[in-house]
Motif scaffolding. Sequence first.
Motif, PDB file in Angstrom:
ATOM      1  N   GLU A   1       0.681  -1.194  -0.174  1.00  0.00           N
ATOM      2  CA  GLU A   1       0.061  -0.047   0.029  1.00  0.00           C
ATOM      3  C   GLU A   1       1.020   1.070   0.039  1.00  0.00           C
ATOM      4  O   GLU A   1       0.418   2.552  -0.370  1.00  0.00           O
ATOM      5  N   LYS A   2       2.254   1.356   0.105  1.00  0.00           N
ATOM      6  CA  LYS A   2       2.860   2.309   0.493  1.00  0.00           C
ATOM      7  C   LYS A   2       3.779   2.235  -0.694  1.00  0.00           C
ATOM      8  O   LYS A   2       4.953   2.870  -0.742  1.00  0.00           O
ATOM      9  N   GLU A   3       3.608   1.210  -1.571  1.00  0.00           N
ATOM     10  CA  GLU A   3       4.586   1.178  -2.818  1.00  0.00           C
ATOM     11  C   GLU A   3       5.761   0.440  -2.809  1.00  0.00           C
ATOM     12  O   GLU A   3       6.673   0.929  -3.394  1.00  0.00           O
ATOM     13  N   VAL A   4       5.884  -0.027  -1.486  1.00  0.00           N
ATOM     14  CA  VAL A   4       7.249  -0.672  -1.298  1.00  0.00           C
ATOM     15  C   VAL A   4       6.983  -2.185  -1.497  1.00  0.00           C
ATOM     16  O   VAL A   4       6.108  -2.950  -1.150  1.00  0.00           O
ATOM     17  N   GLY A   5       7.806  -2.936  -2.577  1.00  0.00           N
ATOM     18  CA  GLY A   5       7.322  -4.411  -3.293  1.00  0.00           C
ATOM     19  C   GLY A   5       8.137  -5.181  -2.220  1.00  0.00           C
ATOM     20  O   GLY A   5       9.501  -4.950  -2.048  1.00  0.00           O
ATOM     21  N   LEU A   6       7.578  -6.332  -1.982  1.00  0.00           N
ATOM     22  CA  LEU A   6       8.112  -7.413  -1.389  1.00  0.00           C
ATOM     23  C   LEU A   6       7.786  -8.644  -1.434  1.00  0.00           C
ATOM     24  O   LEU A   6       6.715  -8.972  -2.067  1.00  0.00           O
ATOM     25  N   HIS A   7       8.785  -9.688  -1.491  1.00  0.00           N
ATOM     26  CA  HIS A   7       8.543 -11.173  -1.885  1.00  0.00           C
ATOM     27  C   HIS A   7       8.733 -11.907  -0.599  1.00  0.00           C
ATOM     28  O   HIS A   7       9.659 -11.898   0.182  1.00  0.00           O
ATOM     29  N   LEU A   8       8.099 -13.127  -0.262  1.00  0.00           N
ATOM     30  CA  LEU A   8       8.392 -13.985   0.741  1.00  0.00           C
ATOM     31  C   LEU A   8       9.037 -15.225   0.295  1.00  0.00           C
ATOM     32  O   LEU A   8       8.665 -15.777  -0.848  1.00  0.00           O
ATOM     33  N   ALA A   9      10.019 -15.595   1.068  1.00  0.00           N
ATOM     34  CA  ALA A   9      10.694 -16.789   0.648  1.00  0.00           C
ATOM     35  C   ALA A   9       9.858 -18.046   1.527  1.00  0.00           C
ATOM     36  O   ALA A   9       8.443 -17.922   1.525  1.00  0.00           O
ATOM     37  N   ILE A  10      10.263 -19.040   1.966  1.00  0.00           N
ATOM     38  CA  ILE A  10       9.448 -20.094   2.707  1.00  0.00           C
ATOM     39  C   ILE A  10       9.861 -20.323   4.161  1.00  0.00           C
ATOM     40  O   ILE A  10      11.185 -20.043   4.419  1.00  0.00           O
ATOM     41  N   PRO A  11       9.067 -20.450   5.045  1.00  0.00           N
ATOM     42  CA  PRO A  11       9.159 -20.609   6.552  1.00  0.00           C
ATOM     43  C   PRO A  11      10.079 -21.672   6.789  1.00  0.00           C
ATOM     44  O   PRO A  11      10.100 -22.980   6.467  1.00  0.00           O
ATOM     45  N   THR A  12      11.055 -21.632   7.870  1.00  0.00           N
ATOM     46  CA  THR A  12      11.757 -22.652   8.422  1.00  0.00           C
ATOM     47  C   THR A  12      11.494 -22.448   9.986  1.00  0.00           C
ATOM     48  O   THR A  12      11.385 -21.521  10.559  1.00  0.00           O
ATOM     49  N   THR A  13      11.594 -23.738  10.807  1.00  0.00           N
ATOM     50  CA  THR A  13      11.493 -23.696  12.171  1.00  0.00           C
ATOM     51  C   THR A  13      13.122 -24.266  12.720  1.00  0.00           C
ATOM     52  O   THR A  13      13.412 -24.972  12.256  1.00  0.00           O
ATOM     53  N   ILE A  14      13.257 -23.541  13.862  1.00  0.00           N
ATOM     54  CA  ILE A  14      14.554 -24.036  14.615  1.00  0.00           C
ATOM     55  C   ILE A  14      13.964 -24.219  15.966  1.00  0.00           C
ATOM     56  O   ILE A  14      13.101 -23.449  16.597  1.00  0.00           O
ATOM     57  N   SER A  15      14.483 -25.190  16.473  1.00  0.00           N
ATOM     58  CA  SER A  15      13.994 -25.564  17.693  1.00  0.00           C
ATOM     59  C   SER A  15      15.281 -26.286  18.731  1.00  0.00           C
ATOM     60  O   SER A  15      16.057 -26.873  18.063  1.00  0.00           O
ATOM     61  N   GLY A  16      15.063 -26.157  20.218  1.00  0.00           N
ATOM     62  CA  GLY A  16      16.209 -26.882  20.813  1.00  0.00           C
ATOM     63  C   GLY A  16      16.396 -25.876  21.908  1.00  0.00           C
ATOM     64  O   GLY A  16      15.794 -24.707  22.129  1.00  0.00           O
TER      65      GLY A  16
END
Lengths: 152, 160
Positions: B111-126
Amino acid sequence: MNHAEKIADATREIFSSMIMLDVTAKEATKRTSPDFVNSITGMVGLAGTSKGNLLIHLPAPVATAVTTVFLGMDVDSIDDDVCDAVGELANMLAGTVKAALDPGGGDIKLSMPSTVYGDAYCLDCQDCGISVLVPFDLDGAEFSVELQLVDG
Amino acid sequence: MVDMSGAALEFAQIITTAAEEIFATMIFLDLTAGTPLTEGKDDLGCYVTAMIGLSGDFNAMLGVHCPARVGMAIGGAMLGMDLDEVDADTKDALGEITNMLAGGLKEAFAEKEVGLHLAIPTTISGNSYKLSAPSGSNRILIPFDIDAGRFYVDLKYSLT
Protein backbone atom coordinates in the motif's frame (compact mmCIF):
# COMPACT_ATOMS: atom_id res chain seq x y z
CA MET A 1 22.06 -28.64 -15.20
CA ASN A 2 20.30 -30.14 -12.19
CA HIS A 3 20.08 -28.50 -8.78
CA ALA A 4 22.84 -30.67 -7.26
CA GLU A 5 25.24 -29.62 -10.03
CA LYS A 6 24.33 -25.95 -9.53
CA ILE A 7 25.06 -26.27 -5.79
CA ALA A 8 28.33 -28.14 -6.43
CA ASP A 9 29.52 -25.59 -9.02
CA ALA A 10 28.56 -22.60 -6.87
CA THR A 11 30.25 -24.01 -3.77
CA ARG A 12 33.47 -24.95 -5.57
CA GLU A 13 33.56 -21.51 -7.21
CA ILE A 14 32.99 -19.56 -3.98
CA PHE A 15 35.44 -21.63 -1.94
CA SER A 16 38.20 -21.52 -4.55
CA SER A 17 37.83 -17.84 -5.47
CA MET A 18 36.97 -16.27 -2.11
CA ILE A 19 38.56 -18.58 0.45
CA MET A 20 41.25 -20.24 -1.67
CA LEU A 21 40.18 -23.68 -0.46
CA ASP A 22 39.42 -26.68 -2.65
CA VAL A 23 36.28 -28.60 -1.82
CA THR A 24 35.06 -31.87 -3.33
CA ALA A 25 31.36 -32.52 -3.85
CA LYS A 26 29.99 -35.89 -2.77
CA GLU A 27 26.84 -37.56 -3.99
CA ALA A 28 23.75 -35.38 -3.57
CA THR A 29 21.10 -36.58 -1.19
CA LYS A 30 18.16 -35.33 0.88
CA ARG A 31 18.74 -34.26 4.44
CA THR A 32 17.80 -37.29 6.53
CA SER A 33 17.75 -35.69 9.98
CA PRO A 34 16.59 -32.28 11.22
CA ASP A 35 19.13 -32.42 14.07
CA PHE A 36 22.48 -30.62 14.17
CA VAL A 37 25.10 -31.00 16.91
CA ASN A 38 27.75 -28.36 17.68
CA SER A 39 27.17 -26.72 14.31
CA ILE A 40 26.30 -23.49 12.58
CA THR A 41 23.86 -23.02 9.70
CA GLY A 42 23.81 -19.97 7.43
CA MET A 43 20.59 -19.45 5.51
CA VAL A 44 19.26 -17.05 2.90
CA GLY A 45 15.71 -16.92 1.58
CA LEU A 46 15.01 -16.88 -2.16
CA ALA A 47 11.83 -15.08 -3.12
CA GLY A 48 10.09 -14.28 -6.39
CA THR A 49 8.80 -16.53 -9.17
CA SER A 50 10.44 -19.42 -7.33
CA LYS A 51 10.90 -19.34 -3.57
CA GLY A 52 12.98 -21.27 -1.14
CA ASN A 53 16.06 -21.24 1.04
CA LEU A 54 19.77 -21.81 0.51
CA LEU A 55 21.50 -23.21 3.59
CA ILE A 56 25.09 -24.08 4.46
CA HIS A 57 25.61 -26.38 7.46
CA LEU A 58 29.06 -26.49 9.05
CA PRO A 59 30.25 -28.38 12.15
CA ALA A 60 31.75 -25.77 14.53
CA PRO A 61 35.41 -26.80 13.98
CA VAL A 62 34.95 -26.54 10.18
CA ALA A 63 33.25 -23.14 10.53
CA THR A 64 36.09 -21.74 12.64
CA ALA A 65 38.72 -23.15 10.26
CA VAL A 66 36.95 -21.68 7.21
CA THR A 67 36.48 -18.31 8.96
CA THR A 68 40.16 -18.23 9.92
CA VAL A 69 41.11 -18.51 6.24
CA PHE A 70 38.21 -16.36 4.94
CA LEU A 71 38.82 -13.41 7.27
CA GLY A 72 42.55 -13.93 7.78
CA MET A 73 42.18 -13.95 11.55
CA ASP A 74 42.42 -16.66 14.16
CA VAL A 75 39.12 -17.80 15.60
CA ASP A 76 38.69 -20.86 17.78
CA SER A 77 35.01 -20.79 18.66
CA ILE A 78 31.78 -19.52 17.13
CA ASP A 79 31.62 -15.77 17.69
CA ASP A 80 30.23 -12.76 15.82
CA ASP A 81 32.99 -12.99 13.19
CA VAL A 82 32.16 -16.64 12.45
CA CYS A 83 28.44 -15.81 12.25
CA ASP A 84 29.14 -12.94 9.84
CA ALA A 85 31.46 -15.13 7.73
CA VAL A 86 28.95 -18.00 7.54
CA GLY A 87 26.10 -15.59 6.76
CA GLU A 88 28.21 -14.02 4.02
CA LEU A 89 29.09 -17.47 2.63
CA ALA A 90 25.39 -18.35 2.51
CA ASN A 91 24.72 -15.02 0.78
CA MET A 92 27.43 -15.60 -1.86
CA LEU A 93 26.28 -19.19 -2.45
CA ALA A 94 22.67 -18.06 -2.77
CA GLY A 95 23.74 -15.33 -5.21
CA THR A 96 25.62 -17.81 -7.39
CA VAL A 97 22.83 -20.43 -7.30
CA LYS A 98 20.28 -17.70 -8.04
CA ALA A 99 22.28 -16.65 -11.13
CA ALA A 100 22.03 -20.25 -12.40
CA LEU A 101 18.31 -20.52 -11.58
CA ASP A 102 17.43 -17.06 -12.88
CA PRO A 103 19.86 -16.07 -15.66
CA GLY A 104 17.79 -12.96 -16.52
CA GLY A 105 18.27 -11.74 -12.97
CA GLY A 106 14.83 -10.25 -12.42
CA ASP A 107 12.77 -13.16 -11.15
CA ILE A 108 14.34 -14.16 -7.82
CA LYS A 109 15.73 -11.93 -5.08
CA LEU A 110 17.64 -12.80 -1.92
CA SER A 111 16.55 -12.08 1.63
CA MET A 112 18.87 -11.04 4.42
CA PRO A 113 21.04 -13.92 5.64
CA SER A 114 20.62 -15.38 9.10
CA THR A 115 22.76 -17.81 11.07
CA VAL A 116 21.69 -20.40 13.63
CA TYR A 117 24.21 -22.06 15.92
CA GLY A 118 24.38 -24.09 19.09
CA ASP A 119 25.29 -27.35 20.78
CA ALA A 120 22.12 -28.98 19.48
CA TYR A 121 19.34 -27.58 17.32
CA CYS A 122 16.65 -28.91 15.07
CA LEU A 123 15.94 -27.30 11.71
CA ASP A 124 12.65 -28.09 9.96
CA CYS A 125 11.14 -26.85 6.75
CA GLN A 126 7.43 -26.77 6.03
CA ASP A 127 6.43 -27.35 2.42
CA CYS A 128 9.98 -26.96 1.23
CA GLY A 129 9.31 -28.42 -2.22
CA ILE A 130 12.43 -29.73 -3.89
CA SER A 131 15.10 -30.33 -1.26
CA VAL A 132 18.64 -31.19 -2.34
CA LEU A 133 21.63 -31.50 -0.02
CA VAL A 134 25.17 -31.78 -1.33
CA PRO A 135 27.87 -32.88 1.17
CA PHE A 136 31.40 -31.58 0.56
CA ASP A 137 34.80 -32.78 1.68
CA LEU A 138 37.25 -30.16 2.89
CA ASP A 139 40.58 -31.74 3.84
CA GLY A 140 38.86 -34.75 5.39
CA ALA A 141 36.18 -32.70 7.16
CA GLU A 142 32.61 -32.49 5.91
CA PHE A 143 30.07 -29.71 5.50
CA SER A 144 26.95 -29.48 3.37
CA VAL A 145 24.97 -27.06 1.24
CA GLU A 146 21.21 -27.43 0.88
CA LEU A 147 18.69 -25.93 -1.54
CA GLN A 148 14.96 -25.91 -0.82
CA LEU A 149 12.90 -24.67 -3.75
CA VAL A 150 9.21 -24.29 -4.50
CA ASP A 151 8.33 -23.23 -8.04
CA GLY A 152 5.86 -20.36 -7.98
CA MET B 1 9.86 3.60 22.84
CA VAL B 2 13.52 4.56 22.89
CA ASP B 3 15.34 6.32 20.08
CA MET B 4 13.15 4.82 17.43
CA SER B 5 13.67 6.29 13.97
CA GLY B 6 10.76 7.03 11.66
CA ALA B 7 11.35 3.86 9.64
CA ALA B 8 11.63 1.71 12.77
CA LEU B 9 8.45 3.19 14.21
CA GLU B 10 6.60 2.55 10.96
CA PHE B 11 7.87 -1.04 10.83
CA ALA B 12 6.86 -1.63 14.46
CA GLN B 13 3.34 -0.34 13.79
CA ILE B 14 2.95 -2.52 10.70
CA ILE B 15 4.16 -5.64 12.55
CA THR B 16 1.91 -4.96 15.54
CA THR B 17 -1.17 -4.39 13.38
CA ALA B 18 -0.47 -7.54 11.33
CA ALA B 19 0.04 -9.66 14.47
CA GLU B 20 -3.10 -8.33 16.15
CA GLU B 21 -5.15 -9.02 13.04
CA ILE B 22 -3.86 -12.60 12.66
CA PHE B 23 -4.40 -13.41 16.33
CA ALA B 24 -7.92 -11.93 16.25
CA THR B 25 -9.05 -13.63 13.05
CA MET B 26 -7.06 -16.88 12.79
CA ILE B 27 -5.92 -17.87 16.27
CA PHE B 28 -8.57 -16.34 18.52
CA LEU B 29 -6.23 -15.55 21.39
CA ASP B 30 -6.10 -12.22 23.20
CA LEU B 31 -2.84 -10.51 22.48
CA THR B 32 -1.12 -7.57 24.17
CA ALA B 33 1.72 -5.85 22.36
CA GLY B 34 4.64 -4.64 24.47
CA THR B 35 7.00 -1.78 23.76
CA PRO B 36 8.97 -2.29 20.53
CA LEU B 37 12.74 -2.40 20.90
CA THR B 38 15.41 -1.77 18.31
CA GLU B 39 17.93 -4.06 19.95
CA GLY B 40 17.84 -7.13 22.10
CA LYS B 41 19.70 -10.26 22.99
CA ASP B 42 20.23 -13.00 20.41
CA ASP B 43 19.19 -15.50 23.06
CA LEU B 44 15.64 -14.73 24.18
CA GLY B 45 15.23 -17.89 26.24
CA CYS B 46 12.97 -19.42 23.61
CA TYR B 47 12.62 -23.04 22.54
CA VAL B 48 11.20 -22.62 19.05
CA THR B 49 11.61 -20.01 16.33
CA ALA B 50 9.84 -19.84 12.99
CA MET B 51 11.46 -17.57 10.45
CA ILE B 52 11.04 -16.46 6.86
CA GLY B 53 13.11 -14.34 4.51
CA LEU B 54 11.71 -11.30 2.70
CA SER B 55 13.25 -9.62 -0.31
CA GLY B 56 12.41 -6.85 -2.72
CA ASP B 57 12.67 -3.12 -2.07
CA PHE B 58 14.40 -4.03 1.18
CA ASN B 59 15.79 -7.29 2.56
CA ALA B 60 14.74 -8.81 5.83
CA MET B 61 14.37 -11.89 7.99
CA LEU B 62 11.22 -12.16 10.09
CA GLY B 63 11.22 -14.43 13.15
CA VAL B 64 8.66 -15.49 15.75
CA HIS B 65 10.38 -16.73 18.92
CA CYS B 66 8.41 -18.70 21.52
CA PRO B 67 9.10 -20.55 24.76
CA ALA B 68 7.79 -24.12 24.33
CA ARG B 69 4.55 -23.61 26.31
CA VAL B 70 3.72 -20.43 24.37
CA GLY B 71 4.45 -22.09 21.02
CA MET B 72 2.17 -25.01 21.96
CA ALA B 73 -0.58 -22.62 23.12
CA ILE B 74 -0.47 -20.62 19.88
CA GLY B 75 -0.21 -23.69 17.66
CA GLY B 76 -2.96 -25.48 19.60
CA ALA B 77 -5.31 -22.48 19.37
CA MET B 78 -4.71 -22.19 15.64
CA LEU B 79 -5.19 -25.91 14.97
CA GLY B 80 -8.02 -26.39 17.47
CA MET B 81 -6.21 -29.18 19.29
CA ASP B 82 -4.24 -29.69 22.49
CA LEU B 83 -0.53 -29.81 21.89
CA ASP B 84 1.72 -31.14 24.65
CA GLU B 85 5.05 -30.98 22.88
CA VAL B 86 6.75 -28.93 20.20
CA ASP B 87 6.02 -31.51 17.53
CA ALA B 88 5.52 -31.32 13.77
CA ASP B 89 2.01 -29.84 14.23
CA THR B 90 3.33 -27.06 16.48
CA LYS B 91 6.14 -26.26 14.07
CA ASP B 92 3.79 -26.31 11.07
CA ALA B 93 1.41 -23.93 12.83
CA LEU B 94 4.17 -21.53 13.87
CA GLY B 95 5.65 -21.65 10.37
CA GLU B 96 2.24 -20.82 8.92
CA ILE B 97 1.70 -17.97 11.38
CA THR B 98 5.10 -16.52 10.44
CA ASN B 99 4.19 -16.87 6.78
CA MET B 100 0.88 -15.05 7.40
CA LEU B 101 2.65 -12.34 9.37
CA ALA B 102 5.12 -11.86 6.52
CA GLY B 103 2.13 -11.75 4.16
CA GLY B 104 0.61 -9.01 6.32
CA LEU B 105 3.84 -7.02 6.07
CA LYS B 106 3.94 -7.54 2.31
CA GLU B 107 0.37 -6.25 1.98
CA ALA B 108 0.94 -3.25 4.25
CA PHE B 109 4.12 -2.25 2.43
CA ALA B 110 2.46 -2.75 -0.98
CA GLU B 111 0.00 0.00 0.00
CA LYS B 112 3.03 2.26 0.42
CA GLU B 113 4.36 1.10 -2.96
CA VAL B 114 7.17 -0.86 -1.31
CA GLY B 115 7.41 -4.26 -3.03
CA LEU B 116 8.28 -7.41 -1.08
CA HIS B 117 8.40 -11.14 -1.85
CA LEU B 118 8.37 -13.99 0.65
CA ALA B 119 10.69 -17.00 0.85
CA ILE B 120 9.49 -20.13 2.69
CA PRO B 121 9.32 -20.60 6.46
CA THR B 122 11.82 -22.62 8.49
CA THR B 123 11.54 -23.59 12.14
CA ILE B 124 14.41 -23.91 14.56
CA SER B 125 13.99 -25.63 17.89
CA GLY B 126 16.08 -26.82 20.80
CA ASN B 127 17.38 -25.75 24.17
CA SER B 128 20.58 -24.09 23.09
CA TYR B 129 20.32 -22.40 19.71
CA LYS B 130 21.22 -18.80 19.00
CA LEU B 131 20.39 -16.70 15.96
CA SER B 132 22.50 -14.00 14.43
CA ALA B 133 21.95 -11.41 11.68
CA PRO B 134 24.68 -9.61 9.71
CA SER B 135 26.58 -6.91 11.58
CA GLY B 136 25.08 -3.51 10.85
CA SER B 137 21.56 -4.76 10.11
CA ASN B 138 18.59 -3.09 11.78
CA ARG B 139 16.25 -4.79 14.18
CA ILE B 140 12.72 -4.38 15.51
CA LEU B 141 11.90 -6.70 18.40
CA ILE B 142 8.34 -6.65 19.73
CA PRO B 143 7.27 -8.63 22.80
CA PHE B 144 3.68 -9.91 22.80
CA ASP B 145 1.86 -11.42 25.76
CA ILE B 146 -0.87 -14.06 25.71
CA ASP B 147 -2.22 -15.96 28.73
CA ALA B 148 0.40 -18.69 28.30
CA GLY B 149 3.28 -16.20 28.41
CA ARG B 150 5.43 -13.95 26.27
CA PHE B 151 6.70 -14.44 22.74
CA TYR B 152 8.59 -12.15 20.39
CA VAL B 153 8.31 -11.00 16.79
CA ASP B 154 11.70 -10.05 15.45
CA LEU B 155 12.37 -8.27 12.15
CA LYS B 156 15.96 -7.87 11.09
CA TYR B 157 16.26 -5.72 7.99
CA SER B 158 18.54 -3.74 5.77
CA LEU B 159 17.29 -0.76 3.78
CA THR B 160 20.31 -0.68 1.45
